[in-house]
Design a protein around this motif. Structure first.
Motif, mmCIF file in Angstrom:
data_model
loop_
_atom_site.group_PDB
_atom_site.id
_atom_site.type_symbol
_atom_site.label_atom_id
_atom_site.label_comp_id
_atom_site.label_asym_id
_atom_site.label_seq_id
_atom_site.Cartn_x
_atom_site.Cartn_y
_atom_site.Cartn_z
ATOM 1 N N GLN A 69 -12.761 -2.701 12.633
ATOM 2 C CA GLN A 69 -12.881 -3.628 11.510
ATOM 3 C C GLN A 69 -12.198 -3.057 10.266
ATOM 4 N N ALA A 70 -12.454 -1.775 9.994
ATOM 5 C CA ALA A 70 -11.846 -1.140 8.827
ATOM 6 C C ALA A 70 -10.331 -1.058 8.977
ATOM 7 N N ASN A 71 -9.861 -0.779 10.185
ATOM 8 C CA ASN A 71 -8.419 -0.695 10.402
ATOM 9 C C ASN A 71 -7.751 -2.046 10.181
ATOM 10 N N ARG A 72 -8.377 -3.106 10.673
ATOM 11 C CA ARG A 72 -7.819 -4.443 10.439
ATOM 12 C C ARG A 72 -7.786 -4.768 8.952
ATOM 13 N N ALA A 73 -8.852 -4.408 8.236
ATOM 14 C CA ALA A 73 -8.901 -4.659 6.795
ATOM 15 C C ALA A 73 -7.830 -3.842 6.076
ATOM 16 N N PHE A 74 -7.625 -2.614 6.530
ATOM 17 C CA PHE A 74 -6.592 -1.759 5.934
ATOM 18 C C PHE A 74 -5.206 -2.366 6.130
ATOM 19 N N GLU A 75 -4.904 -2.750 7.361
ATOM 20 C CA GLU A 75 -3.590 -3.323 7.651
ATOM 21 C C GLU A 75 -3.352 -4.603 6.856
ATOM 22 N N GLN A 76 -4.393 -5.425 6.720
ATOM 23 C CA GLN A 76 -4.271 -6.666 5.950
ATOM 24 C C GLN A 76 -4.019 -6.353 4.485
ATOM 25 N N ALA A 77 -4.795 -5.404 3.939
ATOM 26 C CA ALA A 77 -4.637 -5.049 2.527
ATOM 27 C C ALA A 77 -3.270 -4.442 2.269
ATOM 28 N N TYR A 78 -2.815 -3.559 3.159
ATOM 29 C CA TYR A 78 -1.502 -2.947 2.980
ATOM 30 C C TYR A 78 -0.409 -4.002 3.059
ATOM 31 N N GLY A 79 -0.545 -4.901 4.023
ATOM 32 C CA GLY A 79 0.431 -5.976 4.154
ATOM 33 C C GLY A 79 0.501 -6.835 2.905
ATOM 34 N N ASP A 80 -0.655 -7.113 2.297
ATOM 35 C CA ASP A 80 -0.694 -7.932 1.084
ATOM 36 C C ASP A 80 -0.055 -7.217 -0.099
ATOM 37 N N LEU A 81 -0.066 -5.870 -0.073
ATOM 38 C CA LEU A 81 0.447 -5.078 -1.192
ATOM 39 C C LEU A 81 1.926 -4.733 -1.057
ATOM 40 N N ILE A 82 2.485 -4.952 0.128
ATOM 41 C CA ILE A 82 3.849 -4.495 0.392
ATOM 42 C C ILE A 82 4.852 -4.987 -0.643
ATOM 43 N N ASP A 83 4.789 -6.257 -0.974
ATOM 44 C CA ASP A 83 5.791 -6.817 -1.882
ATOM 45 C C ASP A 83 5.633 -6.327 -3.317
ATOM 46 N N SER A 84 4.482 -5.717 -3.634
ATOM 47 C CA SER A 84 4.223 -5.335 -5.019
ATOM 48 C C SER A 84 4.662 -3.924 -5.370
ATOM 49 N N GLY A 85 4.886 -3.056 -4.375
ATOM 50 C CA GLY A 85 5.187 -1.686 -4.765
ATOM 51 C C GLY A 85 6.005 -0.893 -3.783
ATOM 52 N N LEU A 86 6.703 -1.544 -2.888
ATOM 53 C CA LEU A 86 7.435 -0.842 -1.846
ATOM 54 C C LEU A 86 8.907 -0.723 -2.215
ATOM 55 N N ARG A 87 9.457 0.457 -2.063
ATOM 56 C CA ARG A 87 10.889 0.660 -2.282
ATOM 57 C C ARG A 87 11.332 1.842 -1.435
ATOM 58 N N PRO A 88 12.628 1.955 -1.172
ATOM 59 C CA PRO A 88 13.104 3.121 -0.422
ATOM 60 C C PRO A 88 13.010 4.387 -1.270
ATOM 61 N N ILE A 89 12.812 5.525 -0.632
ATOM 62 C CA ILE A 89 13.032 6.798 -1.305
ATOM 63 C C ILE A 89 14.489 6.822 -1.747
ATOM 64 N N ASP A 90 14.739 7.301 -2.956
ATOM 65 C CA ASP A 90 16.102 7.332 -3.477
ATOM 66 C C ASP A 90 17.045 8.051 -2.503
ATOM 67 N N GLY A 91 18.078 7.362 -2.105
ATOM 68 C CA GLY A 91 19.085 7.948 -1.225
ATOM 69 C C GLY A 91 18.749 7.906 0.245
ATOM 70 N N ALA A 92 17.567 7.379 0.612
ATOM 71 C CA ALA A 92 17.162 7.405 2.022
ATOM 72 C C ALA A 92 18.064 6.554 2.896
ATOM 73 N N GLU A 93 18.378 5.351 2.433
ATOM 74 C CA GLU A 93 19.229 4.476 3.253
ATOM 75 C C GLU A 93 20.612 5.086 3.444
ATOM 76 N N ASP A 94 21.162 5.650 2.378
ATOM 77 C CA ASP A 94 22.470 6.299 2.494
ATOM 78 C C ASP A 94 22.407 7.480 3.463
ATOM 79 N N ALA A 95 21.293 8.222 3.437
ATOM 80 C CA ALA A 95 21.138 9.367 4.342
ATOM 81 C C ALA A 95 21.105 8.910 5.797
ATOM 82 N N ILE A 96 20.384 7.812 6.054
ATOM 83 C CA ILE A 96 20.316 7.286 7.421
ATOM 84 C C ILE A 96 21.701 6.859 7.896
ATOM 85 N N ARG A 97 22.416 6.161 7.043
ATOM 86 C CA ARG A 97 23.758 5.713 7.426
ATOM 87 C C ARG A 97 24.711 6.902 7.609
ATOM 88 N N GLN A 98 24.561 7.923 6.784
ATOM 89 C CA GLN A 98 25.411 9.106 6.942
ATOM 90 C C GLN A 98 25.121 9.809 8.260
#
Length: 224
Positions: A69-98
């Motif tokens: 139950q707690a895990n489902r609540a956690f996943e739901q809460a995290y999913g609801d928060l994703i659009d409010s504070g998620l961003r790549p670590i600076d340079g991470a995408e470039d590092a993956i492509r490199q």
């Protein structure tokens, strides 16, 4: 060679969303911030960053129904928060492509569920970025077990586990890499744990950021 990279804290900066989602999930169990049980539990969460989330809730709550139950609540809460504070670590995408440009296949791993992982990738526009993405349920067990790294070895057809580089921001990432036999187990200082914790867990290298990983792998190739 393949690189198995953690997401939150390593390639993705989530701005404390894990703790915010945990607070919401544990609140559903009647445990509120500022109370001794909450303080004890949040300390455990911080110490076990990188571990499969359902495993964390099992350790904290004991009863399987409460943990689920707690895990489902956690996943739901995290999913609801994703659009409010998620961003790549600076340079991470470039590092993956490199890394990919240098012939290294990249797997992104997480302790979240597959649905949450896919929401994160979608929010960042990373659905097609990595060669492979894995969560605990797809591999068998989550960190600190070696399953996700070993599945990446099989799925991406690495020649040997020694040709694997694991990078993450937690002691559990380091333990996973060591147990899998990875040739490089690199801690990064952009997430949950510091240099001392990463080295104590077996890090072969400690980097300021995942941005430094392509250079580390290039240096290793030149040494051979």
């Amino acid at each position: 060679m393949i690189a198995v990279l953690d997401m939150a804290g390593t390639t993705v900066a989530d701005g404390g969303l894990v703790e915010r989602a945990f607070t919401a999930a544990i609140g559903a169990q009647g445990i509120e911030p500022g109370t001794p049980p909450y303080d004890r539990m949040i300390e455990h969460v911080r110490a076990t960053m990188g571990e499969s989330k359902i495993t964390v809730f099992r350790a904290l709550l004991g009863a399987e129904d409460a943990a689920q139950q707690a895990n489902r609540a956690f996943e739901q809460a995290y999913g609801d928060l994703i659009d409010s504070g998620l961003r790549p670590i600076d340079g991470a995408e470039d590092a993956i492509r490199q890394l990919q440009d240098d012939g290294v296949k990249v797997c992104l791993t997480t302790g979240f569920s597959e649905a949450t992982q896919q929401r994160i990738l979608s929010a960042l526009g990373w659905q097609q970025l990595a060669d492979l993405t894995l969560c605990p349920a797809q591999a068998g067990r989550g960190r600190p077990y070696p399953d996700m790294v070993l599945k990446a070895v099989l799925d991406l057809e690495a020649d040997a586990v020694a040709d694997v580089a694991v990078a993450g921001d937690t002691a559990y990432d380091m333990t996973t890499g060591i147990r899998a036999g990875a040739g490089i187990v690199a801690g990064v200082l952009t997430g949950a744990h510091g240099k001392q914790q990463l080295e104590a867990a077996g890090a072969t290298h400690v980097l300021e950021s995942v941005r430094d990983l392509p250079g580390l792998l290039l240096d290793r190739r030149l040494e051979k």
